[in-house]
Every structure is written in structure tokens, then in C-alpha cells.
Scaffold this active site. Structure first.
Site, mmCIF file in Angstrom:
data_model
loop_
_atom_site.group_PDB
_atom_site.id
_atom_site.type_symbol
_atom_site.label_atom_id
_atom_site.label_comp_id
_atom_site.label_asym_id
_atom_site.label_seq_id
_atom_site.Cartn_x
_atom_site.Cartn_y
_atom_site.Cartn_z
ATOM 1 N N CYS A 68 47.229 39.080 33.268
ATOM 2 C CA CYS A 68 45.917 39.678 33.125
ATOM 3 C C CYS A 68 45.942 40.893 32.433
ATOM 4 O O CYS A 68 46.691 41.784 32.529
ATOM 5 C CB CYS A 68 45.598 40.113 34.497
ATOM 6 S SG CYS A 68 44.304 41.086 34.810
ATOM 7 N N GLU A 69 45.145 41.123 31.513
ATOM 8 C CA GLU A 69 45.226 42.442 30.573
ATOM 9 C C GLU A 69 44.671 43.740 31.442
ATOM 10 O O GLU A 69 44.906 44.698 31.042
ATOM 11 C CB GLU A 69 44.429 42.158 29.341
ATOM 12 C CG GLU A 69 42.966 42.204 29.706
ATOM 13 C CD GLU A 69 42.073 41.955 28.320
ATOM 14 O OE1 GLU A 69 40.836 42.641 28.342
ATOM 15 O OE2 GLU A 69 42.484 41.227 27.301
ATOM 16 N N HIS A 70 43.906 43.432 32.593
ATOM 17 C CA HIS A 70 43.689 44.596 33.347
ATOM 18 C C HIS A 70 44.718 45.026 34.062
ATOM 19 O O HIS A 70 44.982 46.516 34.172
ATOM 20 C CB HIS A 70 42.609 44.180 34.288
ATOM 21 C CG HIS A 70 41.468 43.804 33.608
ATOM 22 N ND1 HIS A 70 40.619 42.793 33.886
ATOM 23 C CD2 HIS A 70 40.940 44.299 32.290
ATOM 24 C CE1 HIS A 70 39.454 42.654 33.285
ATOM 25 N NE2 HIS A 70 39.671 43.723 32.187
ATOM 26 N N HIS A 71 45.721 44.493 34.614
ATOM 27 C CA HIS A 71 46.912 45.053 35.567
ATOM 28 C C HIS A 71 48.286 44.492 35.237
ATOM 29 O O HIS A 71 49.381 45.196 35.786
ATOM 30 C CB HIS A 71 46.551 44.406 37.097
ATOM 31 C CG HIS A 71 45.465 44.797 37.559
ATOM 32 N ND1 HIS A 71 44.189 44.088 37.746
ATOM 33 C CD2 HIS A 71 45.156 46.195 38.247
ATOM 34 C CE1 HIS A 71 43.192 44.731 38.266
ATOM 35 N NE2 HIS A 71 43.520 45.909 38.300
ATOM 36 N N GLN A 74 40.818 35.291 31.882
ATOM 37 C CA GLN A 74 40.788 33.801 32.193
ATOM 38 C C GLN A 74 39.628 33.389 31.566
ATOM 39 O O GLN A 74 39.603 32.156 30.899
ATOM 40 C CB GLN A 74 40.764 33.555 33.664
ATOM 41 C CG GLN A 74 40.340 31.943 33.984
ATOM 42 C CD GLN A 74 40.699 31.815 35.671
ATOM 43 O OE1 GLN A 74 41.472 32.339 36.369
ATOM 44 N NE2 GLN A 74 40.095 30.641 36.146
ATOM 45 N N HIS A 131 45.261 34.718 40.557
ATOM 46 C CA HIS A 131 45.534 35.913 39.987
ATOM 47 C C HIS A 131 46.213 36.842 40.877
ATOM 48 O O HIS A 131 45.950 37.177 41.935
ATOM 49 C CB HIS A 131 44.206 36.631 39.596
ATOM 50 C CG HIS A 131 43.572 36.167 38.578
ATOM 51 N ND1 HIS A 131 43.453 36.387 37.229
ATOM 52 C CD2 HIS A 131 43.061 34.764 38.629
ATOM 53 C CE1 HIS A 131 42.801 35.658 36.479
ATOM 54 N NE2 HIS A 131 42.275 34.544 37.153
ATOM 55 N N CYS A 149 46.827 39.735 40.532
ATOM 56 C CA CYS A 149 46.163 41.138 40.756
ATOM 57 C C CYS A 149 45.326 40.917 42.081
ATOM 58 O O CYS A 149 45.031 41.889 42.700
ATOM 59 C CB CYS A 149 45.420 41.441 39.449
ATOM 60 S SG CYS A 149 44.267 40.533 39.135
#
Length: 187
Positions: A76-79, A118, A146, A148
Site C-alpha cells: 500500500c503506497e499510503h502506509h 488496489q 490490507h 494497514c
């Protein structure tokens, strides 16, 4: 390309930042391990998924082709935490232009091996197939857990996110779309 020395330095700083001693025995090789891991799990950043496409001509075959339950993992590119699940890839060939089945799984794998969302993963897979063989339609459904959402924040272990990317007749024709979803769901 991956800058392993920079990653090692960053991991060392991260360990210091969380209050760990990067020089203790259990962590001495961690920066190197993480750098090697990044080289592997982010390999898709430096590979064109179209490079693995192999196209065959099967006389006028225009029936649905599906590869189901392709295992995926991505970050996941956010976390920068993993999401893990399966992808289902369906396409309807146009005028017998088909793709090697293993190539569908390879495309998914390459696109998943980078910091990713995703939703984007499914769209990128669908777009590569559309651009490579111009089928009548494509569907990519991704189901993933996920970390995250499991390890932090809301902490809902076992919850799955389901996304779909639909193109062509699978998007525009309700009966075709229903058939695809029934096959994916095993009905």
C-alpha cells in the site's frame, strides 16, 4: 533502479527513530535484508508488464477466458504495509487473438510489485490487456486484505477490500458482466 545503499541508510535511521539500537546483534544485518527485500518486492517499478505478453491467434475464438485466484501481494503506497489477496482476470478475445494464460498472472505480478493502490492495480492490469490484444472486454477483480487496516488504525483483521476494473463489453453489457461475476463467485 533500486538504490540499496540509500535504503540501508534509511532503515538504519528508521530504527534509530523508533528508539532501537541498529548496532545490536539482531538488527545488524536488518538494513541489508530490507534493501534486498525492496529489490524483490518493488521489482515491478522497473519492468514493463507488456514485455511479458505473448499473443496467439486461435481462429475466431471469442469465448470468455478466465484465470481465477491469482495470488497477489503488493505494498500500500499510503502506509508501506502489504496487502495480500487474489486477482481474477477475465477477457473476451476479439477475432481469436488470445494471450498465454501464464502471461495474465505475470502481468498481475509485475503491476503488484511496486507501491500501489488496489484500485489502480486492477485498472492497470485491465489497461495492459486492452492495449495488448484489444479484446471485446476485460474484467479484473481484486480481493485483498490490507495490513494497514489489520495492524493499525481500525484493526479489522480478516476484512477484505474488493475492487473491479471493467472494460469493453463486460462493462457495457449487463448480461456479460453478470456471467463474469457468476464465474468469479463460482456460481
Amino acid at each position: 533502479m533500486i538504490d540499496k545503499e540509500r535504503i540501508k541508510a534509511a532503515v538504519r535511521e528508521l530504527l534509530i527513530g523508533i528508539g532501537e539500537d541498529p548496532d545490536r546483534e539482531g538488527l545488524l544485518e536488518t538494513p541489508d535484508r530490507v534493501a534486498r527485500m525492496c529489490e524483490e518486492i518493488f521489482a515491478g517499478l522497473h519492468q514493463d508488464p507488456k514485455s511479458v505478453v505473448k499473443v496467439f491467434q486461435e481462429e475466431n475464438h471469442e469465448e470468455m477466458v478466465m484465470v481465477k485466484d491469482i495470488p497477489i501481494y503488493s505494498i500500500c503506497e499510503h502506509h508501506l504495509l502489504p496487502f495480500i489477496g487474489v486477482a481474477h482476470v477475465v477477457y473476451i478475445p476479439r477475432k481469436g487473438k488470445i494471450m498465454g494464460l501464464s502471461k495474465l498472472a505475470r502481468i498481475v505480478d509485475i503491476i503488484a510489485r511496486k507501491p500501489q493502490l488496489q484500485e489502480r492495480l486492477g485498472s492497470e492490469v485491465a489497461n495492459v490487456i486492452m492495449e495488448s490484444i484489444n479484446p471485446l472486454g476485460v474484467a479484473v477483480v481484486v480481493e485483498a486484505e490490507h495490513l494497514c487496516m489489520t495492524m493499525r488504525g481500525i484493526k479489522k483483521a480478516g476484512s477484505k477490500t474488493v475492487t473491479s476494473a471493467l472494460r469493453g463489453i463486460i462493462k457495457t453489457d449487463a448480461r456479460t458482466r453478470a456471467e463474469v461475476m457468476a464465474l468469479i463467485n463460482g456460481r
